[in-house]
Enzyme design. Structure first.
Site, PDB file in Angstrom:
ATOM      1  N   ARG A 229       0.837  -1.193   0.000  1.00 54.32           N
ATOM      2  CA  ARG A 229       0.000   0.000   0.000  1.00 54.32           C
ATOM      3  C   ARG A 229       0.873   1.244   0.000  1.00 54.32           C
ATOM      4  NH1 ARG A 229      -3.347  -2.342  -1.855  1.00 54.32           N
ATOM      5  NH2 ARG A 229      -5.534  -2.636  -1.305  1.00 54.32           N
ATOM      6  N   GLU A 258      -3.332   7.498  -6.090  1.00 56.12           N
ATOM      7  CA  GLU A 258      -3.294   6.771  -7.369  1.00 56.12           C
ATOM      8  C   GLU A 258      -4.375   7.302  -8.295  1.00 56.12           C
ATOM      9  OE1 GLU A 258      -3.552   2.608  -6.428  1.00 56.12           O
ATOM     10  OE2 GLU A 258      -1.689   2.631  -5.302  1.00 56.12           O
ATOM     11  N   HIS A 276      -0.352  -0.304  -9.931  1.00 60.04           N
ATOM     12  CA  HIS A 276      -1.113  -1.168  -9.013  1.00 60.04           C
ATOM     13  C   HIS A 276      -1.547  -2.468  -9.726  1.00 60.04           C
ATOM     14  CE1 HIS A 276      -3.788  -0.978  -5.181  1.00 60.04           C
ATOM     15  NE2 HIS A 276      -3.552  -2.234  -5.501  1.00 60.04           N
TER      16      HIS A 276
HETATM   17  N1  LIG Z   1      -0.411  -4.474  -5.089  1.00 60.87           N
HETATM   18  C1  LIG Z   1      -1.534  -5.168  -5.092  1.00 60.87           C
HETATM   19  O1  LIG Z   1      -2.230  -5.233  -6.112  1.00 60.87           O
HETATM   20  C2  LIG Z   1      -1.939  -5.923  -3.897  1.00 60.87           C
HETATM   21  C3  LIG Z   1      -1.639  -5.459  -2.640  1.00 60.87           C
HETATM   22  N2  LIG Z   1      -2.033  -6.152  -1.533  1.00 60.87           N
HETATM   23  C4  LIG Z   1      -1.667  -5.601  -0.236  1.00 60.87           C
HETATM   24  O2  LIG Z   1      -0.581  -6.368   0.298  1.00 60.87           O
HETATM   25  C5  LIG Z   1      -0.577  -6.288   1.717  1.00 60.87           C
HETATM   26  C6  LIG Z   1      -0.388  -7.663   2.345  1.00 60.87           C
HETATM   27  O3  LIG Z   1      -1.454  -8.521   1.990  1.00 60.87           O
HETATM   28  P1  LIG Z   1      -1.572  -9.982   2.645  1.00 60.87           P
HETATM   29  O4  LIG Z   1      -0.238 -10.639   2.716  1.00 60.87           O
HETATM   30  O5  LIG Z   1      -2.673 -10.672   1.931  1.00 60.87           O
HETATM   31  O6  LIG Z   1      -2.049  -9.571   4.114  1.00 60.87           O
HETATM   32  P2  LIG Z   1      -1.892 -10.412   5.459  1.00 60.87           P
HETATM   33  O7  LIG Z   1      -2.894  -9.835   6.402  1.00 60.87           O
HETATM   34  O8  LIG Z   1      -1.915 -11.887   5.180  1.00 60.87           O
HETATM   35  O9  LIG Z   1      -0.408 -10.038   5.971  1.00 60.87           O
HETATM   36  C7  LIG Z   1      -0.052  -8.820   6.555  1.00 60.87           C
HETATM   37  C8  LIG Z   1       1.070  -9.108   7.568  1.00 60.87           C
HETATM   38  O10 LIG Z   1       1.556  -7.876   8.062  1.00 60.87           O
HETATM   39  C9  LIG Z   1       1.894  -8.062   9.448  1.00 60.87           C
HETATM   40  N3  LIG Z   1       1.923  -6.775  10.127  1.00 60.87           N
HETATM   41  C10 LIG Z   1       0.887  -6.051  10.614  1.00 60.87           C
HETATM   42  N4  LIG Z   1       1.354  -4.933  11.211  1.00 60.87           N
HETATM   43  C11 LIG Z   1       2.704  -4.971  11.089  1.00 60.87           C
HETATM   44  C12 LIG Z   1       3.752  -4.094  11.507  1.00 60.87           C
HETATM   45  N5  LIG Z   1       3.488  -2.974  12.182  1.00 60.87           N
HETATM   46  N6  LIG Z   1       5.018  -4.414  11.201  1.00 60.87           N
HETATM   47  C13 LIG Z   1       5.315  -5.562  10.513  1.00 60.87           C
HETATM   48  N7  LIG Z   1       4.365  -6.451  10.126  1.00 60.87           N
HETATM   49  C14 LIG Z   1       3.078  -6.136  10.402  1.00 60.87           C
HETATM   50  C15 LIG Z   1       0.786  -8.982   9.965  1.00 60.87           C
HETATM   51  O11 LIG Z   1       1.197  -9.662  11.135  1.00 60.87           O
HETATM   52  C16 LIG Z   1       0.604  -9.919   8.790  1.00 60.87           C
HETATM   53  O12 LIG Z   1       1.389 -11.088   8.954  1.00 60.87           O
HETATM   54  C17 LIG Z   1      -1.902  -5.598   2.073  1.00 60.87           C
HETATM   55  O13 LIG Z   1      -1.644  -4.230   2.304  1.00 60.87           O
HETATM   56  C18 LIG Z   1      -2.750  -5.749   0.818  1.00 60.87           C
HETATM   57  O14 LIG Z   1      -3.751  -4.774   0.700  1.00 60.87           O
HETATM   58  C19 LIG Z   1      -2.698  -7.342  -1.615  1.00 60.87           C
HETATM   59  C20 LIG Z   1      -3.030  -7.861  -2.842  1.00 60.87           C
HETATM   60  C21 LIG Z   1      -2.736  -7.158  -4.078  1.00 60.87           C
HETATM   61  O1  LIG Z   2      -6.348  -6.905  -3.197  1.00 61.48           O
HETATM   62  C1  LIG Z   2      -5.722  -5.863  -2.947  1.00 61.48           C
HETATM   63  O2  LIG Z   2      -5.509  -5.438  -1.783  1.00 61.48           O
HETATM   64  C2  LIG Z   2      -5.208  -5.058  -4.049  1.00 61.48           C
HETATM   65  O3  LIG Z   2      -4.509  -4.103  -3.812  1.00 61.48           O
HETATM   66  C3  LIG Z   2      -5.597  -5.391  -5.447  1.00 61.48           C
HETATM   67  O4  LIG Z   2      -6.275  -4.268  -5.957  1.00 61.48           O
HETATM   68  P1  LIG Z   2      -7.102  -4.365  -7.346  1.00 61.48           P
HETATM   69  O5  LIG Z   2      -8.222  -5.339  -7.093  1.00 61.48           O
HETATM   70  O6  LIG Z   2      -6.165  -4.875  -8.374  1.00 61.48           O
HETATM   71  O7  LIG Z   2      -7.591  -2.986  -7.618  1.00 61.48           O
END
Ligand SMILES: NC(=O)C1=CN([C@@H]2O[C@H](COP(=O)(O)OP(=O)(O)OC[C@H]3O[C@@H](n4cnc5c(N)ncnc54)[C@H](O)[C@@H]3O)[C@@H](O)[C@H]2O)C=CC1
Ligand SMILES: O=C(O)C(=O)COP(=O)(O)O
Length: 524
Positions: A229, A258, A276
């Site tokens: 993010r 964005e 993204h």
């Molecule tokens: N670029 C994109 O298109 C996408 C971005 N994302 C983003 O990726 C990120 C991670 O997603 P997931 O792995 O599915 O989430 P998740 O919830 O499985 O993992 C997040 C991890 O961060 C840890 N965490 C929380 N606070 C923390 C801190 N202060 N310091 C260090 N670690 C901490 C948690 O313990 C957890 O293990 C989210 O922000 C999500 O929105 C997810 C999918 C697509």
């Molecule tokens: O699943 C997430 O957290 C994402 O950031 C993916 O975003 P999008 O569905 O590709 O707009």
């Protein structure tokens, strides 16, 4: 027939359950294009582009459910949805692999100058000397946030011969061991890693986590990656360190705003970026759209849904009886989490007195939701808290006890980590409210709300006065103050409610007092 608005682009194959259902009519239009018909929709399906605000929900009086085809729900006003009685669901794991792969691709592209070299070849240049890269093999990859995506990324990096170190304050040793990584302190990771990538949710703790101070601790020549993010890596700080050459290169898939129009970062040739795209694969889009479609259909058919983010599934009558305990439980879970900012293995909840006769499993989920809230990306509630707790490798249990600790009802939460145990007790007194009546072995009595200041100190004359003096010096007004001790002259605690959030300077002055051993603040 139910009307469904799909306002971001989604896989048609994934939407099949809805498109083929005789129960629903699907309209695929942006919110703006549907401005005149918003009032007819029962369901809204979005990705990250549509901002689901309270104003939008007000224009959709028929809205019953919002389906987020993806993980992050930061584009949806969850509180407003809950208030408006709208269920929010997401698809938490459908795009994990795609995002991990995208991060890996970004890392490889960054280290080998692929985007920069591509542009030159396309402009008929053949400048091989300008793009001498760096191998991934043997490099130390620091992963901040070791959840679903972080874990998948680690496996891929290990296969490339990288040494993976992680920082996740909520990761248990067992889970780290299972994946074959080492959990470090943030400082250790910052100083050891050649490449650092962030995979946390955007929370008040992670916003600017890699800011001027922390990036300053990294190796000169470090590479930084953000496919989670915008804002976890502070954009101004990144500009600073790219300018002075401390950061050798950076890869961003996400931005604070964005699209990143006029963003200063875009001028750096050693910053590569994608719009993204983490979840933008056929597979991920099929997964997330299919998961969300099925859940939305189930919900509209009156069946329970799995990944609901905000609403409980209890009848109104049962919910009313439980509500006071549900709120207390959530606060106790939240306080436990904040007291134990370390990996946790077990949470046990004990019910005493009249509360033991209620639907305790729901209250237990409320403790878990409160506990997880500061640690995970998606909003957790009673519906998904048990599942997420287990996913994190934390076991939980509940127990009924005949001992009432002298109260008509009592809730006791015990949180066990590797070396530490934290216990908190609470009660609900009709017409008086929620009270916390015990912290570890200390008896105390305070209302868990607002801005709280906790101090662990020595039971000596003058300590309370000094605390009052320091707060006074910083113009902090004390609303209430409770003190508890085990024995005269021994260890003691105090819990103060103050009129506003406390800044670092106040905490620093309090911590500097000889007879004070711990200071914590909580905003409930
Ligand atoms: N670029 C994109 O298109 C996408 C971005 N994302 C983003 O990726 C990120 C991670 O997603 P997931 O792995 O599915 O989430 P998740 O919830 O499985 O993992 C997040 C991890 O961060 C840890 N965490 C929380 N606070 C923390 C801190 N202060 N310091 C260090 N670690 C901490 C948690 O313990 C957890 O293990 C989210 O922000 C999500 O929105 C997810 C999918 C697509
Ligand atoms: O699943 C997430 O957290 C994402 O950031 C993916 O975003 P999008 O569905 O590709 O707009």
């Amino acid at each position: 027939m139910f009307q469904i608005l799909v306002s971001d682009s989604m896989s048609s194959e994934g939407l099949k359950p809805l498109l083929e259902s005789p129960l629903v009519n699907v309209v695929q239009k942006k919110v703006d294009e549907a401005a005149n018909e918003l009032h007819i929709f029962d369901a809204l399906l979005v990705r990250s582009a549509t901002k689901v605000t309270n104003e939008l929900m007000k224009k959709m009086p028929n809205l019953k459910i919002i389906g987020r085809a993806g993980v992050g729900v930061d584009n949806i006003d969850i509180n407003a949805a809950t208030k408006n009685g709208v269920v929010v669901i997401n698809s938490p794991d459908g795009n994990t692999i795609s995002t991990a792969e995208h991060t890996f691709a970004m890392m490889s592209a960054l280290m080998r100058y692929i985007p920069q070299a591509y542009v030159t070849v396309k402009s008929n240049e053949w400048n091989r000397g300008a793009f001498v890269g760096t191998e991934l093999y043997g490099k130390t990859l620091g992963i901040i946030g070791f959840g679903r995506i972080g874990t998948e990324l680690a496996k891929r990096a290990q296969a490339f011969g990288m040494d993976v170190i992680v920082y996740d304050p909520f990761l248990t040793e067992e889970r780290a061991h299972e994946i074959g990584v080492r959990n470090h302190t943030l400082d250790e990771l910052l100083t050891a890693a050649d490449i650092i990538t962030v995979h946390t949710p955007l929370t008040k703790d992670t916003k600017g986590l890699l800011g001027k101070y922390n990036i300053g601790k990294t190796k000169k020549g470090v590479y930084l990656i953000n496919c989670a993010r915008g804002g976890i890596i502070d954009e101004d700080a990144l500009v600073h360190y790219l300018e002075n050459g401390h950061v050798k290169g950076a890869a961003l898939d996400v931005f604070v705003v964005e699209p990143p129009v006029n963003n200063k970062l875009l001028k750096f040739s050693n910053l590569i970026a994608t719009p993204h795209l983490g979840a933008s694969t056929k597979e991920a889009q099929l997964n997330v759209a299919a998961q969300v479609s099925e859940q939305v259909l189930r919900f509209l058919e009156g069946k329970p849904v799995a990944s609901s983010i905000n609403l409980p599934t209890l009848s109104k009558e049962v919910f009313q009886k439980i509500q006071p305990f549900y709120q207390l439980a959530k606060k106790m879970g939240n306080l436990s989490s904040q007291f134990m900012k370390i990996p946790v293995k077990e949470i046990s909840i004990q019910y005493e007195g009249s509360v033991a006769e209620l639907e305790t499993s729901f209250i237990t989920k409320s403790v878990l939701a409160g506990f997880l809230e500061p640690r995970v990306d998606t909003t957790v509630n009673e519906v998904n808290a048990g599942l997420i707790t287990k996913e994190r490798g934390i076991t939980f249990s509940e127990k009924i006890s005949s001992n009432t600790s002298g109260y008509e009802n009592c809730l006791a939460v015990k949180v066990t980590g590797n070396k530490h145990v934290f216990e908190i007790k609470g009660t609900y007194i009709p017409n008086y409210g929620e009270r916390i009546i015990g912290i570890n072995d200390f008896n105390i009595d305070f209302y868990p709300a607002g801005h709280l200041l906790y101090i662990h100190h020595c039971d000596k004359p003058g300590v309370i006065g000094r605390v009052g003096q320091i707060l006074g010096n910083h113009e902090v007004n004390i609303a209430t103050m409770q003190v508890g001790r085990k024995e005269k002259g021994g260890e003691a605690i105090m819990m103060l409610a103050v009129d506003h959030s406390l800044d670092e300077k106040v905490l620093h002055d309090l911590k500097a007092c000889d007879d004070i051993s711990a200071v914590k603040t909580f905003d409930l």
